[in-house]
Each structure stands twice: as structure tokens, then as C-alpha cells.
Design a protein around this motif. Sequence first.
Motif, PDB file in Angstrom:
ATOM      1  N   HIS A  15       0.799  -1.216   0.000  1.00 44.76           N
ATOM      2  CA  HIS A  15       0.000   0.000   0.000  1.00 44.76           C
ATOM      3  C   HIS A  15       0.837   1.275   0.000  1.00 44.76           C
ATOM      4  O   HIS A  15       0.286   2.369  -0.152  1.00 44.76           O
ATOM      5  N   ASP A  16       2.134   1.157   0.187  1.00 49.23           N
ATOM      6  CA  ASP A  16       2.992   2.337   0.169  1.00 49.23           C
ATOM      7  C   ASP A  16       3.503   2.666  -1.233  1.00 49.23           C
ATOM      8  O   ASP A  16       3.963   3.777  -1.487  1.00 49.23           O
ATOM      9  N   ARG A  17       3.423   1.698  -2.144  1.00 52.78           N
ATOM     10  CA  ARG A  17       4.025   1.892  -3.454  1.00 52.78           C
ATOM     11  C   ARG A  17       3.327   2.995  -4.246  1.00 52.78           C
ATOM     12  O   ARG A  17       3.969   3.719  -5.005  1.00 52.78           O
ATOM     13  N   ILE A  18       2.006   3.141  -4.080  1.00 49.60           N
ATOM     14  CA  ILE A  18       1.292   4.161  -4.840  1.00 49.60           C
ATOM     15  C   ILE A  18       1.772   5.548  -4.461  1.00 49.60           C
ATOM     16  O   ILE A  18       1.706   6.487  -5.270  1.00 49.60           O
ATOM     17  N   ARG A  19       2.287   5.713  -3.250  1.00 49.55           N
ATOM     18  CA  ARG A  19       2.764   7.034  -2.812  1.00 49.55           C
ATOM     19  C   ARG A  19       4.094   7.403  -3.451  1.00 49.55           C
ATOM     20  O   ARG A  19       4.539   8.545  -3.319  1.00 49.55           O
ATOM     21  N   THR A  20       4.735   6.449  -4.123  1.00 47.99           N
ATOM     22  CA  THR A  20       5.968   6.758  -4.848  1.00 47.99           C
ATOM     23  C   THR A  20       5.692   7.186  -6.287  1.00 47.99           C
ATOM     24  O   THR A  20       6.620   7.492  -7.025  1.00 47.99           O
ATOM     25  N   LEU A  21       4.422   7.206  -6.669  1.00 44.30           N
ATOM     26  CA  LEU A  21       4.063   7.639  -8.019  1.00 44.30           C
ATOM     27  C   LEU A  21       4.442   9.108  -8.199  1.00 44.30           C
ATOM     28  O   LEU A  21       4.044   9.956  -7.393  1.00 44.30           O
ATOM     29  N   PRO A  22       5.222   9.446  -9.215  1.00 41.31           N
ATOM     30  CA  PRO A  22       5.631  10.841  -9.420  1.00 41.31           C
ATOM     31  C   PRO A  22       4.431  11.744  -9.693  1.00 41.31           C
ATOM     32  O   PRO A  22       3.347  11.273 -10.039  1.00 41.31           O
ATOM     33  N   PRO A  23       4.621  13.056  -9.555  1.00 41.86           N
ATOM     34  CA  PRO A  23       3.537  13.989  -9.898  1.00 41.86           C
ATOM     35  C   PRO A  23       3.124  13.816 -11.357  1.00 41.86           C
ATOM     36  O   PRO A  23       3.915  13.367 -12.195  1.00 41.86           O
ATOM     37  N   PRO A  24       1.891  14.170 -11.671  1.00 42.53           N
ATOM     38  CA  PRO A  24       1.410  14.007 -13.058  1.00 42.53           C
ATOM     39  C   PRO A  24       2.074  15.011 -13.989  1.00 42.53           C
ATOM     40  O   PRO A  24       2.652  16.017 -13.540  1.00 42.53           O
ATOM     41  N   PRO A  25       2.003  14.762 -15.295  1.00 41.55           N
ATOM     42  CA  PRO A  25       2.460  15.781 -16.240  1.00 41.55           C
ATOM     43  C   PRO A  25       1.614  17.035 -16.083  1.00 41.55           C
ATOM     44  O   PRO A  25       0.464  16.965 -15.627  1.00 41.55           O
ATOM     45  N   PRO A  26       2.163  18.199 -16.451  1.00 41.26           N
ATOM     46  CA  PRO A  26       1.432  19.461 -16.220  1.00 41.26           C
ATOM     47  C   PRO A  26       0.038  19.479 -16.828  1.00 41.26           C
ATOM     48  O   PRO A  26      -0.882  20.096 -16.272  1.00 41.26           O
ATOM     49  N   TRP A  27      -0.134  18.808 -17.965  1.00 44.10           N
ATOM     50  CA  TRP A  27      -1.446  18.839 -18.626  1.00 44.10           C
ATOM     51  C   TRP A  27      -2.445  17.866 -18.001  1.00 44.10           C
ATOM     52  O   TRP A  27      -3.585  17.804 -18.451  1.00 44.10           O
ATOM     53  N   ARG A  28      -2.005  17.130 -16.984  1.00 45.12           N
ATOM     54  CA  ARG A  28      -2.928  16.219 -16.283  1.00 45.12           C
ATOM     55  C   ARG A  28      -2.912  16.487 -14.785  1.00 45.12           C
ATOM     56  O   ARG A  28      -3.109  15.592 -13.970  1.00 45.12           O
ATOM     57  N   THR A  29      -2.675  17.745 -14.402  1.00 44.90           N
ATOM     58  CA  THR A  29      -2.662  18.135 -12.994  1.00 44.90           C
ATOM     59  C   THR A  29      -4.026  18.683 -12.604  1.00 44.90           C
ATOM     60  O   THR A  29      -4.598  19.521 -13.308  1.00 44.90           O
ATOM     61  N   PHE A  30      -4.544  18.215 -11.480  1.00 45.79           N
ATOM     62  CA  PHE A  30      -5.852  18.643 -10.983  1.00 45.79           C
ATOM     63  C   PHE A  30      -5.692  19.116  -9.545  1.00 45.79           C
ATOM     64  O   PHE A  30      -4.885  18.568  -8.794  1.00 45.79           O
ATOM     65  N   GLU A  31      -6.490  20.101  -9.154  1.00 46.30           N
ATOM     66  CA  GLU A  31      -6.286  20.737  -7.858  1.00 46.30           C
ATOM     67  C   GLU A  31      -7.582  20.874  -7.068  1.00 46.30           C
ATOM     68  O   GLU A  31      -7.800  21.871  -6.380  1.00 46.30           O
ATOM     69  N   GLY A  32      -8.450  19.880  -7.174  1.00 45.48           N
ATOM     70  CA  GLY A  32      -9.690  19.922  -6.414  1.00 45.48           C
ATOM     71  C   GLY A  32      -9.444  19.805  -4.919  1.00 45.48           C
ATOM     72  O   GLY A  32      -8.408  19.331  -4.469  1.00 45.48           O
ATOM     73  N   GLY A  33     -10.410  20.201  -4.143  1.00 47.40           N
ATOM     74  CA  GLY A  33     -10.309  20.122  -2.688  1.00 47.40           C
ATOM     75  C   GLY A  33     -11.538  20.760  -2.051  1.00 47.40           C
ATOM     76  O   GLY A  33     -12.378  21.323  -2.744  1.00 47.40           O
ATOM     77  N   PRO A  34     -11.640  20.697  -0.721  1.00 43.30           N
ATOM     78  CA  PRO A  34     -10.801  19.966   0.239  1.00 43.30           C
ATOM     79  C   PRO A  34     -10.881  18.449   0.022  1.00 43.30           C
ATOM     80  O   PRO A  34     -11.840  17.949  -0.545  1.00 43.30           O
ATOM     81  N   VAL A  35      -9.858  17.753   0.526  1.00 43.96           N
ATOM     82  CA  VAL A  35      -9.753  16.316   0.315  1.00 43.96           C
ATOM     83  C   VAL A  35     -10.816  15.579   1.122  1.00 43.96           C
ATOM     84  O   VAL A  35     -11.048  15.881   2.302  1.00 43.96           O
ATOM     85  N   VAL A  36     -11.464  14.616   0.488  1.00 47.76           N
ATOM     86  CA  VAL A  36     -12.471  13.790   1.164  1.00 47.76           C
ATOM     87  C   VAL A  36     -11.778  12.603   1.850  1.00 47.76           C
ATOM     88  O   VAL A  36     -10.620  12.301   1.554  1.00 47.76           O
ATOM     89  N   PRO A  37     -12.462  11.927   2.770  1.00 49.89           N
ATOM     90  CA  PRO A  37     -11.847  10.770   3.451  1.00 49.89           C
ATOM     91  C   PRO A  37     -11.423   9.680   2.465  1.00 49.89           C
ATOM     92  O   PRO A  37     -11.937   9.576   1.352  1.00 49.89           O
ATOM     93  N   ALA A  38     -10.479   8.858   2.917  1.00 51.56           N
ATOM     94  CA  ALA A  38      -9.954   7.773   2.082  1.00 51.56           C
ATOM     95  C   ALA A  38     -11.052   6.778   1.735  1.00 51.56           C
ATOM     96  O   ALA A  38     -12.065   6.652   2.433  1.00 51.56           O
ATOM     97  N   ALA A  39     -10.846   6.056   0.658  1.00 54.72           N
ATOM     98  CA  ALA A  39     -11.815   5.071   0.184  1.00 54.72           C
ATOM     99  C   ALA A  39     -11.972   3.946   1.199  1.00 54.72           C
ATOM    100  O   ALA A  39     -11.017   3.596   1.907  1.00 54.72           O
TER     101      ALA A  39
END
Length: 341
Positions: A15-39
Motif C-alpha cells: 500500500h505504500d508503493r502508490i505514494r511513490t508515483l511521481p507527480p502528473p504531467p502538467p497537462w494532467r494536474t488537478f487541484e480539487g479540494g478539500p480532500v475527502v476521506p480515504a476510500a
Amino acid sequence: MSDWLIYRGTGDADHDRIRTLPPPPPWRTFEGGPVVPAAPPIDAVSKRRLGQTHAPLPTQDEEALHLINAALYLRRPLLVTGEPGSGKSTLAHAVAHELGLGRVLQWPVVSRTELKDGLYTYDAVGRLQDVQLSRENDGSRSEGPEDDIGRYIRLGPLGTALLPSELPRVLLIDELDKSDLDLPNDLLNALEEGEFGLPELERIADRPGKGAVEVLDDDGRRVPVHGGRVRCRAFPFVVMTSNGERDFPAPLLRRCIHLELDPPRDERLAAMVQAHFGAGSDERNLDLISLFTQGAGSGELRPTDQLLNAIFLTQYAAREERDSREDIADLLMRPLDQRQR
């Protein structure tokens, strides 16, 4: 195994591996919020599809692994095509399990499915009935159906996947080729922009106390929608499956990573059998596996769940009689295209 792979197809949960995913490319960056609880955790649907035991064999070949990880890195939907029973839908559950992304949001598509079915539903009739009942009853109330519109809105699987979450949700849009001609094109904006509006909430967003309205999501939880719009933060891992019954428009195809999934054979087939029946079960059932794969070279349509059904049933129906065991298995594993003749 390459270090860049986030999803590795081994079945080992990390479950820690997904947190090593690099940031998205600039054209696929999204900035919604506030963050909802985890799935919420994966549910019984995933457990039924994946089996209860770990199989120390790869469930995907190298090309498939590269394309799946490309979809993760690029934040693009994964369009998975292949024969029935080749594991297209199971792929979404496998990624959710291995990366700890929680319950898979499932949107089964039929010929009548519209985009709004996946985004949200609004029970206007239920609200009107509650307003009428409320007016007929005596007594004071601080808030009623006229005020709490969020009680009558429920986000669909796609709408829930686009909520602003820290980690991507996994969304399975199953059998997209069953849809009418408009749905693939209608999906383009939501999947490209990562957001959508709810007109019922946008109309009241400027009223005092209505800037954020709590609605029900597909997990059955109350979540806030701000300004009448749902905006994603971590773009969901979207798996769209197709049995190849139709072609899709070029605008959709260019926004997807396309994976043609071959039916499981050899190690992948052994891994599937072991996942459902335990270690060594592939060797104990070599005769049935060989019977199942006999028609593979001639193009016969053999879904893998036929093999699982045969292995399970012959454990009880033909424990000691080899001929009877193969006869029963042969009845269950007739090619689908042969049955239709």
C-alpha cells in the motif's frame, strides 16, 4: 523487475508503493479540494474475483504491465479489450488490491446508460413528496426538504471517482461497447477535465450556508460538494472494458491507453487457478487445464470461469473416477461459439 513499475501484477499488497508515483504531467494536474476521506477497503466483489490465496506467479505479461503503469503515470483511462473471460474486469480489482486503493467503483454499462447515470442522480419526486408531507404536518422544524437538497442527491460511480481524494480511486466502466452511440463522446469532457457540475447545487451555491452541500456518494457516505461542482485532485485509475463489439470514436481513443488483453495461458492461467484453489492446485488439475487449452490454437471462445467451474465441481462429482471427471469437465468447458451453433 523494473523499479519504475508501481503496479507489478504479483498479487502482493504493497500500500505504500502508490505514494511513490511521481507527480502528473502538467497537462494532467488537478487541484480539487478539500480532500475527502480515504476510500473504504476492498469489498466482497473484489475478493470473489481475485480469490482468497496468493499465487507466486505473474498475473500479467510484461507488455500489459507497462501499459497499466503508463495509465497510472499519465493519469489516463485504460481501455481494455479482449475476449470474454480474459480478465478485463478483474484487472481493476487487482490494481485496487495490490496498491491499497480501496473499494472498486463499478459502473456497468447497458444500451440505455447515459452519462448522468455515472455522475449523479437527483430524486426530485422524492423531494417534492417530502415537501408536501412536511407542509401537512403541524409543528416547528429547523430544516426540511426545501432546505436540505443534498439528501436527494447521490453521486454515481464516476461522480464519486472524481471527488477530491489524496489517492486515486479505481473506477471500472464495464462493457462500454454495450452503450449507445453518444456515451463514449459524452465521457470525453468529464475524463479530460476531471470535474463536473450539479446544476441543482450550482443554482443555490451563492445562498448563505449553501456554498458546501453534503450529498451521498457511491460508497454510501456523506461528502461535501463545494460551489455545486465536483473537482478531482488525484485523477482516478479508470478501466474501461470492451468485448470488441464496436469501434470507439478517435477523440476517446487518443485520450486512453489501449491494452489488448489475451486470454490467460501458461503461468497466468496457473496463477489464476492457484489464487482460487490454493498452492499446487494447478499441478493437481493439469488434466483439466490441458483440456481447457486444447482449443486455444483453433480460435475457440473459452472463458476462464469455465475452467474454475470444472475444477470446483469435479472435486465433488468425480473424486476417484478419472473418465467421469473429464466427461463432466468437458460438458462445462464447451466453447461458447460451439454452443451457439
